[in-house]
Enzyme design. Sequence first.
Site, PDB file in Angstrom:
ATOM      1  N   GLU A 163       0.750  -1.410  -0.152  1.00 27.90           N
ATOM      2  CA  GLU A 163       0.044  -0.146  -0.049  1.00 27.90           C
ATOM      3  C   GLU A 163       0.770   1.150  -0.106  1.00 27.90           C
ATOM      4  O   GLU A 163       1.272   1.732   1.023  1.00 27.90           O
ATOM      5  CB  GLU A 163      -0.920   0.001   1.049  1.00 27.90           C
ATOM      6  CG  GLU A 163      -1.820  -1.500   1.333  1.00 27.90           C
ATOM      7  CD  GLU A 163      -3.059  -0.831   2.165  1.00 27.90           C
ATOM      8  OE1 GLU A 163      -4.098  -0.673   1.428  1.00 27.90           O
ATOM      9  OE2 GLU A 163      -2.936  -0.429   3.463  1.00 27.90           O
ATOM     10  N   GLY A 169      -6.342   6.646   0.302  1.00 24.83           N
ATOM     11  CA  GLY A 169      -7.033   7.525   0.501  1.00 24.83           C
ATOM     12  C   GLY A 169      -6.950   8.967  -0.259  1.00 24.83           C
ATOM     13  O   GLY A 169      -7.588   9.935   0.124  1.00 24.83           O
TER      14      GLY A 169
HETATM   15  C1  PEP Z   1      -6.603   1.450   3.121  1.00 27.30           C
HETATM   16  O1  PEP Z   1      -6.791   2.174   3.985  1.00 27.30           O
HETATM   17  O2  PEP Z   1      -6.018   0.205   3.288  1.00 27.30           O
HETATM   18  C2  PEP Z   1      -6.783   1.883   1.754  1.00 27.30           C
HETATM   19  C3  PEP Z   1      -6.003   1.247   0.791  1.00 27.30           C
HETATM   20  O3  PEP Z   1      -7.403   2.986   1.680  1.00 27.30           O
HETATM   21  P1  PEP Z   1      -8.135   3.510   0.182  1.00 27.30           P
HETATM   22  O4  PEP Z   1      -8.595   2.466  -0.516  1.00 27.30           O
HETATM   23  O5  PEP Z   1      -9.223   4.485   0.716  1.00 27.30           O
HETATM   24  O6  PEP Z   1      -7.092   4.203  -0.536  1.00 27.30           O
END
Ligand code: PEP
Length: 247
Positions: A163, A169
Amino acid sequence: MRKPVVAANWKMNGSLELCEHFARTLVRPENADVWIFPTALHLGSLTDLFRESDIGTGAQNVWCELDGAFTGEVSANMVATLGAELALVGHSERRAMFGDSDEVVARKFKKISDAGLVPVLCVGETLEERESDLAFEAVQRQLSAVEEAWDHPVYSHQAIAYEPVWAIGTGKAATAEIAQEMQALIRDHIDRRSTGESQAVRILYGGSVKATNASELIAQKDIDGFLVGGASLDVDEFNQICEAVNS
Ligand code: PEP
């Protein structure tokens, strides 16, 4: 062949009504696993609602001890007692806002694993690290911290979620090329550090996944599914992401 996963991280959102709504309207994809991470407060109810199904549920966080004077925290054993099967560890919001250092993440990882839960280890670089060409170093440091704190194979029974912090976000998902490149590097790293587990471990991508970008991302060789934040609060959108992964 790795079975893909679509995982929902509700963060500090949701309600009992959302849990019930999901239980009624989630369309279970045939060819993918679905995992849901609600708040700790809703985990018991959600796990009960999905008890007769094979939808996995898990905690977004646990503390790195099993009991004691840790006001406000829950332990991995408590999560397991509810019948949940999984726990996120090392989410960038925890690392950035709640002091989850690499060392704390490694301790939590071990407790999650010892409790018989599947740890989903979140790793990812900041924008600054990416712009300084230090993205893989950052991810490698996060992976190594867990490996070094644990002296038996760590990759046989866990998932990784790549990530990039700059994509979480923000509405700006990594391109399929950037995500694939990093996920392949993570798999190579696991290959060097484990005994033949690299082709089995599921590496999810997370960061602004939506129904509109899911198909392109899942088509990448080393993307084995998604950890979805914001878009997972809308069951229709989440169903569309599941459908994209399923097909
Ligand atoms: C997360 O919080 O793990 C995430 C990927 O958030 P988002 O999809 O909102 O970017």
